[in-house]
Design a protein around this motif. Structure first.
Motif, PDB file in Angstrom:
ATOM      1  N   LEU A  10       4.988   3.096  27.482  1.00 19.62           N
ATOM      2  CA  LEU A  10       6.203   2.230  28.436  1.00 19.62           C
ATOM      3  C   LEU A  10       7.084   2.760  29.079  1.00 19.62           C
ATOM      4  N   GLU A  11       8.412   3.615  28.460  1.00 21.84           N
ATOM      5  CA  GLU A  11       9.122   4.515  29.272  1.00 21.84           C
ATOM      6  C   GLU A  11       8.305   5.401  30.640  1.00 21.84           C
ATOM      7  N   ARG A  30      11.613  -4.796  40.093  1.00 16.53           N
ATOM      8  CA  ARG A  30      12.529  -4.985  38.371  1.00 16.53           C
ATOM      9  C   ARG A  30      13.680  -5.832  39.126  1.00 16.53           C
ATOM     10  N   GLN A  74      12.844  -4.385  33.192  1.00 15.74           N
ATOM     11  CA  GLN A  74      11.679  -4.402  32.703  1.00 15.74           C
ATOM     12  C   GLN A  74      11.257  -4.851  34.243  1.00 15.74           C
ATOM     13  N   HIS A  96       7.648  -6.131  36.740  1.00 15.61           N
ATOM     14  CA  HIS A  96       6.813  -7.649  37.132  1.00 15.61           C
ATOM     15  C   HIS A  96       6.402  -7.482  37.715  1.00 15.61           C
ATOM     16  N   ASN A 136       8.881 -11.662  25.386  1.00 11.22           N
ATOM     17  CA  ASN A 136       8.543 -12.020  26.875  1.00 11.22           C
ATOM     18  C   ASN A 136       7.671 -13.699  27.594  1.00 11.22           C
ATOM     19  N   ARG A 158       7.233   3.523  33.181  1.00  9.77           N
ATOM     20  CA  ARG A 158       7.804   2.653  34.616  1.00  9.77           C
ATOM     21  C   ARG A 158       8.519   4.342  35.467  1.00  9.77           C
ATOM     22  N   ASP A 189       5.659  -5.660  32.063  1.00 12.34           N
ATOM     23  CA  ASP A 189       5.777  -4.391  31.667  1.00 12.34           C
ATOM     24  C   ASP A 189       4.336  -4.299  31.451  1.00 12.34           C
ATOM     25  N   ARG A 228       6.102   1.926  22.996  1.00 10.60           N
ATOM     26  CA  ARG A 228       7.977   2.479  23.710  1.00 10.60           C
ATOM     27  C   ARG A 228       7.857   3.747  24.541  1.00 10.60           C
TER      28      ARG A 228
END
Length: 287
Positions: free
Chosen positions: A239-240, A42, A79, A81, A119, A243, A61, A236
């Motif tokens: 996604l969090e 990131r 983000q 990747h 994106n 991560r 993501d 969301r």
């Protein structure tokens, strides 16, 4: 557990004490005759990858995109990747931080928010050529560094974002006409989501913050993004969670707590329902 590394933007002038950071490089100088492979990581800066010609895979993501000619990728700080570019790619790579480019007018802030929600975009050749001309002007300013070059680069970034947000949010579909009010309320919702996702997880709560009925907020998100509000909230949260799972060695209970779940078992069930994996399985498969 391996953490996702955070890459920091390099200083153009290491001997100059300035928080502003900006670089622009030609892809042909970076890729050359060998593939360019960046493992999962990131950034703490904005990242623009504009490909005139290119092949490869770009995962942002946890969504995978095929690298195509006349395409642009735009990433916000934070983000995650990974990138695999095949030899022979041409175009530009732009990196900058908020100290360098931080729009301060309502219109430019809205424009950056719109760009940040997208994106990836595949452009028509004529559209890409306009953006390429802007990027080439930035590259020349950055290379020559004549008086006022930073201001010229920032002005060209304004032009870049104008062109970028003109494109369809869905690169395979036609543009959708959205009135200004609807777009502004969507951006307001997304900003609230960014700030409050670990505390508030009900669509009705966000509708209340915005002085809207749940029906009105759902109409806004369906019109603009094709999804009801609760779907966007759940996406969301997942996604969090992903991560945290890949970027930290924290226990599942700790991650659940950081995301606002007192009951770790409920969080595990929620994550599996919306991702298809238990948190531990996701970490083992993708970590």
């Amino acid at each position: 557990m391996k953490k996702i590394p955070i890459r920091q933007i390099r200083a153009a002038f290491p001997d100059v004490q300035s928080a502003e950071r900006f670089t622009i490089r030609r892809l042909q100088d970076l890729v050359g005759e060998t593939d360019l492979i960046h493992d999962l990581h990131r950034h703490d800066f904005f990242f623009i990858l504009a490909l005139k010609n290119g092949e490869g895979i770009h995962e942002i993501d946890f969504t995978s995109y095929q690298v195509l000619n006349n395409s642009i990728f735009f990433l916000r700080p934070g983000q995650v990747h990974q990138l695999d570019l095949k030899a022979g790619c041409t175009g530009f790579l732009v990196e900058y931080n908020t100290e360098f480019y931080n729009p301060n007018t309502k219109l430019s802030i809205q424009r950056l928010r719109k760009a940040s929600s997208k994106n990836y975009c595949k452009l028509e050749i004529s559209r890409f050529e306009k953006i390429q001309a802007t990027l080439n002007a930035m590259f020349l300013e950055y290379t020559d560094k004549e008086e006022g070059y930073k201001e010229v680069i920032k002005a060209n970034l304004d032009i870049f974002f104008i062109e970028f947000v003109r494109q369809s949010p869905n690169p395979t579909g036609p543009p959708v006409a959205i009135n200004q009010y609807t777009q502004e309320r969507l951006e307001e919702f997304l900003e609230l989501l960014e700030i409050h996702i670990t505390t508030y997880k009900l669509a009705s709560q966000y509708a209340g913050f915005m002085n809207l009925s749940l029906y009105q907020l759902n109409e806004i998100t369906k019109t603009t993004l094709g999804k009801i509000t609760s779907e966007l909230i759940n996406e969301r949260i997942v996604l969090e969670a992903k991560r945290y799972l890949l970027a930290t060695p924290d226990q599942i209970k700790e991650i659940a707590d950081q995301l606002g779940y007192e009951d770790a078992s409920y969080f595990i069930r929620f994550f599996k329902k919306h991702s298809g994996y238990t948190p531990e399985a996701f970490r083992q498969n993708f970590g």
